[in-house]
Design a protein around this motif. Structure first.
Motif, PDB file in Angstrom:
ATOM      1  N   SER A  27       1.194  -1.200   0.523  1.00 31.01           N
ATOM      2  CA  SER A  27       0.230   0.018   0.236  1.00 31.01           C
ATOM      3  C   SER A  27       0.596   1.040  -0.174  1.00 31.01           C
ATOM      4  CB  SER A  27      -0.292  -0.251   1.063  1.00 31.01           C
ATOM      5  OG  SER A  27      -1.344  -1.057   1.263  1.00 31.01           O
ATOM      6  N   VAL A  28       2.444   1.133  -0.493  1.00 28.39           N
ATOM      7  CA  VAL A  28       3.154   2.094   0.441  1.00 28.39           C
ATOM      8  C   VAL A  28       4.348   1.793  -0.897  1.00 28.39           C
ATOM      9  CG1 VAL A  28       2.314   3.550   2.181  1.00 28.39           C
ATOM     10  CG2 VAL A  28       3.973   1.373   2.093  1.00 28.39           C
ATOM     11  N   ALA A  29       4.041   1.358  -2.418  1.00 24.62           N
ATOM     12  CA  ALA A  29       5.320   0.592  -3.118  1.00 24.62           C
ATOM     13  C   ALA A  29       5.593   1.703  -3.469  1.00 24.62           C
ATOM     14  CB  ALA A  29       4.010  -1.069  -3.497  1.00 24.62           C
ATOM     15  N   CYS A  71      -9.474   0.372  14.618  1.00 27.16           N
ATOM     16  CA  CYS A  71      -8.376   0.241  13.707  1.00 27.16           C
ATOM     17  C   CYS A  71      -8.258  -0.655  12.750  1.00 27.16           C
ATOM     18  CB  CYS A  71      -7.228  -0.989  15.109  1.00 27.16           C
ATOM     19  SG  CYS A  71      -5.813  -1.029  14.328  1.00 27.16           S
ATOM     20  N   GLN A  72      -7.793  -0.391  11.193  1.00 24.02           N
ATOM     21  CA  GLN A  72      -8.154  -0.085  10.313  1.00 24.02           C
ATOM     22  C   GLN A  72      -6.913  -1.374   9.820  1.00 24.02           C
ATOM     23  OE1 GLN A  72     -10.483   2.929   8.098  1.00 24.02           O
ATOM     24  NE2 GLN A  72     -11.806   2.071   9.569  1.00 24.02           N
ATOM     25  N   ILE A  73      -6.651  -2.193   8.905  1.00 16.48           N
ATOM     26  CA  ILE A  73      -5.407  -2.588   8.311  1.00 16.48           C
ATOM     27  C   ILE A  73      -5.353  -2.995   6.996  1.00 16.48           C
ATOM     28  CG2 ILE A  73      -3.551  -4.657   8.140  1.00 16.48           C
ATOM     29  CD1 ILE A  73      -3.660  -3.918  11.110  1.00 16.48           C
ATOM     30  N   TYR A  74      -5.324  -2.164   6.302  1.00 16.86           N
ATOM     31  CA  TYR A  74      -5.101  -2.038   4.920  1.00 16.86           C
ATOM     32  C   TYR A  74      -4.062  -2.301   4.255  1.00 16.86           C
ATOM     33  CZ  TYR A  74      -8.836   2.058   5.237  1.00 16.86           C
ATOM     34  OH  TYR A  74      -9.851   2.321   5.789  1.00 16.86           O
ATOM     35  N   THR A  75      -4.718  -3.679   3.135  1.00 11.39           N
ATOM     36  CA  THR A  75      -3.542  -4.123   2.817  1.00 11.39           C
ATOM     37  C   THR A  75      -3.939  -4.665   1.628  1.00 11.39           C
ATOM     38  OG1 THR A  75      -2.457  -6.221   3.183  1.00 11.39           O
ATOM     39  CG2 THR A  75      -4.782  -5.798   3.503  1.00 11.39           C
ATOM     40  N   ASP A  76      -3.484  -5.699   1.114  1.00  7.59           N
ATOM     41  CA  ASP A  76      -3.162  -5.560  -0.477  1.00  7.59           C
ATOM     42  C   ASP A  76      -4.600  -6.913  -1.339  1.00  7.59           C
ATOM     43  OD1 ASP A  76      -2.283  -8.061   0.173  1.00  7.59           O
ATOM     44  OD2 ASP A  76      -0.428  -8.017  -0.751  1.00  7.59           O
ATOM     45  N   VAL A  77      -5.227  -7.643   0.100  1.00  8.52           N
ATOM     46  CA  VAL A  77      -6.937  -8.161  -0.249  1.00  8.52           C
ATOM     47  C   VAL A  77      -7.748  -7.194   0.932  1.00  8.52           C
ATOM     48  CG1 VAL A  77      -5.880 -10.498  -0.079  1.00  8.52           C
ATOM     49  CG2 VAL A  77      -6.047  -9.391   1.444  1.00  8.52           C
ATOM     50  N   ASP A  78      -8.685  -8.532  -0.051  1.00  7.42           N
ATOM     51  CA  ASP A  78      -9.890  -6.576   0.904  1.00  7.42           C
ATOM     52  C   ASP A  78     -10.864  -8.286   2.189  1.00  7.42           C
ATOM     53  OD1 ASP A  78     -11.105  -8.862  -0.780  1.00  7.42           O
ATOM     54  OD2 ASP A  78     -12.225  -8.038  -1.728  1.00  7.42           O
ATOM     55  N   GLY A  79      -9.934  -8.226   2.604  1.00 11.80           N
ATOM     56  CA  GLY A  79     -10.528  -9.136   4.018  1.00 11.80           C
ATOM     57  C   GLY A  79      -9.965 -10.018   4.343  1.00 11.80           C
ATOM     58  N   VAL A 125     -10.047  -5.662   8.982  1.00 14.76           N
ATOM     59  CA  VAL A 125      -9.003  -5.789   7.413  1.00 14.76           C
ATOM     60  C   VAL A 125      -9.864  -5.801   6.599  1.00 14.76           C
ATOM     61  CG1 VAL A 125      -7.574  -7.237   6.658  1.00 14.76           C
ATOM     62  CG2 VAL A 125      -7.462  -7.678   9.068  1.00 14.76           C
ATOM     63  N   LEU A 126      -9.415  -4.783   5.410  1.00 19.50           N
ATOM     64  CA  LEU A 126      -9.686  -3.900   4.439  1.00 19.50           C
ATOM     65  C   LEU A 126      -8.721  -3.982   3.279  1.00 19.50           C
ATOM     66  CD1 LEU A 126     -10.606  -0.583   6.763  1.00 19.50           C
ATOM     67  CD2 LEU A 126     -12.685  -1.988   4.972  1.00 19.50           C
ATOM     68  N   SER A 127      -9.712  -3.597   2.192  1.00 15.51           N
ATOM     69  CA  SER A 127      -8.516  -3.558   0.479  1.00 15.51           C
ATOM     70  C   SER A 127      -8.246  -1.567   0.744  1.00 15.51           C
ATOM     71  CB  SER A 127      -8.852  -3.989  -0.497  1.00 15.51           C
ATOM     72  OG  SER A 127      -8.452  -3.559  -1.790  1.00 15.51           O
ATOM     73  N   SER A 128      -6.892  -2.260   0.498  1.00 16.32           N
ATOM     74  CA  SER A 128      -6.093  -0.616   0.231  1.00 16.32           C
ATOM     75  C   SER A 128      -6.420   0.152  -1.406  1.00 16.32           C
ATOM     76  CB  SER A 128      -4.789  -0.215   0.717  1.00 16.32           C
ATOM     77  OG  SER A 128      -4.390  -0.885  -0.495  1.00 16.32           O
ATOM     78  N   PHE A 129      -7.042  -0.578  -1.733  1.00 12.63           N
ATOM     79  CA  PHE A 129      -7.073  -0.785  -3.393  1.00 12.63           C
ATOM     80  C   PHE A 129      -8.731   0.188  -3.623  1.00 12.63           C
ATOM     81  CE2 PHE A 129      -3.642  -3.449  -3.377  1.00 12.63           C
ATOM     82  CZ  PHE A 129      -1.750  -2.301  -3.633  1.00 12.63           C
ATOM     83  N   GLU A 130      -9.006  -1.049  -3.054  1.00 12.85           N
ATOM     84  CA  GLU A 130     -11.275  -0.525  -2.978  1.00 12.85           C
ATOM     85  C   GLU A 130     -11.612   0.756  -2.765  1.00 12.85           C
ATOM     86  OE1 GLU A 130     -12.401  -4.231  -2.864  1.00 12.85           O
ATOM     87  OE2 GLU A 130     -10.823  -5.220  -4.484  1.00 12.85           O
ATOM     88  N   GLU A 131     -12.068   1.225  -3.153  1.00 14.79           N
ATOM     89  CA  GLU A 131     -12.596   2.615  -2.077  1.00 14.79           C
ATOM     90  C   GLU A 131     -13.748   2.333  -1.572  1.00 14.79           C
ATOM     91  OE1 GLU A 131     -11.101   4.922  -1.857  1.00 14.79           O
ATOM     92  OE2 GLU A 131      -9.818   4.774  -3.819  1.00 14.79           O
TER      93      GLU A 131
END
Ligand code: ADP
Ligand code: ASP
Ligand code: MG
Length: 407
Positions: A12-14, A169-177, A228-234
């Protein structure tokens, strides 16, 4: 107005694009009147690159010095993230773990957070800033920089949320959960709307990388609302970690499957079958701060027995060295190490009220000709150690056998 901690992982910060994207999301939360603390990891691949660099200089890097240099990955991204926010007109300040004063013990490369000073962050938030904190790092009581173990930025995020009594606490990653298993290994894996804290803890402890286990422990201890959430999807609600089992819903028997390639097996053969032998073998391992996972001791035959346990691959040589130094005292015939193993675990609270779960697991593996080397169980988990080369096959067939591919 809510106080929200958002943690963004390496992908998410690549690159600058993604950091700008992250900043826009933070700005939107800020515009809604929320206070936001952002925790970032190093750019994806950076921590691996730094560790490899260290190993070129010193094959078994000194842990203090390793932490000193590996922690720089996150120092880069906090600065960039704060700049990206400023560029959008959002007031922001970044801090390293030591500047916040995230105080840890001195177990370099796998330090535990002892306490967090929240004064500085609170003052900045009250002054209208977004506070950006470096994940994965802290400082010990002597002022040495420490790191929290791989995936440790999750723990920074949840620990900060606990210290600040954040609303979420929201964990944004490369999968949507959180999925029934790693979707990269099983494309049929499904996202879970929610998962119980107990199950998440077990999945994380069994190697599911989506959340570092210590982050889940913190969430449980301080009842942090964790998502756990996706950082790529709104859009999207991701996966919520819940603290109560929803008893109005029928629980599936198995909620998820985890796997782990990071462990190695140590076998101590032909030790005298007498009181104190387990302590003689594992005492020095514990004294060296090496974590042990599965332990198996066979019933003795002819006055001797075999003793097997698993440790992290990184610590295999250290463990073997310690035991070989004491081989005479222990009276062992042979001490052997095996790195080519993997652990596959099925996890679910539904296991408590169902029989036949283990037998279905063993039958499914047997049908594929996969040999089980070790077995370990808890109330809501069955884990097996198998040959590393069958790991993905085992996960796929178990996912199907337990119906995890079906809604
Ligand atoms: P980050 O850099 O954002 O911390 P990680 O790579 O540490 O991301 O964790 C996210 C990855 O975890 C996913 O890309 C996925 O491959 C893996 N993963 C393993 N098990 C699961 C699971 N049960 N659900 C979702 N993702 C999982
Ligand atoms: N950068 C660290 C790692 O790669 C911490 C993290 O990403 O959570 O393990
Ligand atoms: Mg991670």
């Amino acid at each position: 107005m809510a106080l929200i901690v958002q943690k963004y992982g390496g992908t998410s910060v690549a690159n600058p694009e993604r950091i700008k994207n992250l900043a826009s999301r933070v700005a939107r939360y800020k515009a809604l009147g929320h206070q936001v603390v952002v925790v970032v990891s190093a750019m994806s691949g950076e921590t691996n690159r730094l560790i490899a660099l260290a190993k070129e200089i010193m094959p078994d890097p000194d842990p203090r010095e390793l932490d000193m240099m590996v922690s720089t990955g996150e120092q880069v991204t906090i600065g960039l993230t704060a700049m990206a926010l400023m560029d959008l007109g959002v007031k922001a300040r970044s801090y390293t773990g030591a500047q916040v004063r995230i105080v840890t013990d001195s177990a370099f490369t796998k330090a535990r957070i002892l306490k967090i000073d929240d004064e500085r962050i609170r003052a900045d938030l009250d002054a209208g800033n977004v506070v950006v904190v470096a994940g994965f790092q802290g400082v010990d009581e002597h002022g040495n920089i420490t790191t929290l173990g791989r995936g440790g930025s999750d723990t920074t995020g949840v620990a900060l949320a606990a210290a600040l009594k954040a609303d979420e606490c929201q964990i944004y990653t490369d999968v949507d959960g959180v999925y029934t298993t790693d979707p990269r290994v099983v494309p049929e894996a499904r996202r879970l709307k929610s998962i119980t804290f107990e199950e998440m803890l077990e999945l994380a402890s069994q190697g599911s990388k989506v959340l570092q286990i210590r982050s889940v422990e913190f969430a449980g201890k301080y009842q942090v609302k964790l998502r756990v959430l996706s950082s790529f999807e709104e859009e999207g609600d991701g996966t919520l970690i819940t603290f109560e089992e929803e008893d109005n819903m029928e629980q599936p028997i198995i909620s998820g499957i985890a796997f782990n390639r990071d462990e190695a097996k140590v076998t101590v053969l032909g030790v005298p079958d007498r009181p104190g032998i387990a302590y003689q073998i594992l005492g020095p391992i514990a004294d060296a701060n090496i974590d042990v996972d599965i332990i198996i001791q066979n019933t003795g035959a002819d006055g001797t027995t075999d003793f097997t346990f698993t440790v992290h691959k990184n610590e295999l040589n250290k463990a073997l060295g310690l035991l070989r130094d004491k081989q005479k005292d222990i009276g062992a015939r042979e001490i052997a190490g095996d790195e080519k193993i993997a652990k596959v675990s099925i996890v679910g609270v539904g296991m408590r009220s169902h029989v036949g779960v283990a037998s279905l697991m063993f039958k499914t593996l047997a049908e594929e000709g996969i040999n089980i080397q070790m077995i370990s169980t808890s109330e809501i988990k069955i884990a097996v150690v198998i040959d590393e080369k069958y790991m993905e096959l085992a996960v796929r067939v178990l996912h199907k056998a337990f119906g995890l591919d079906k809604a």
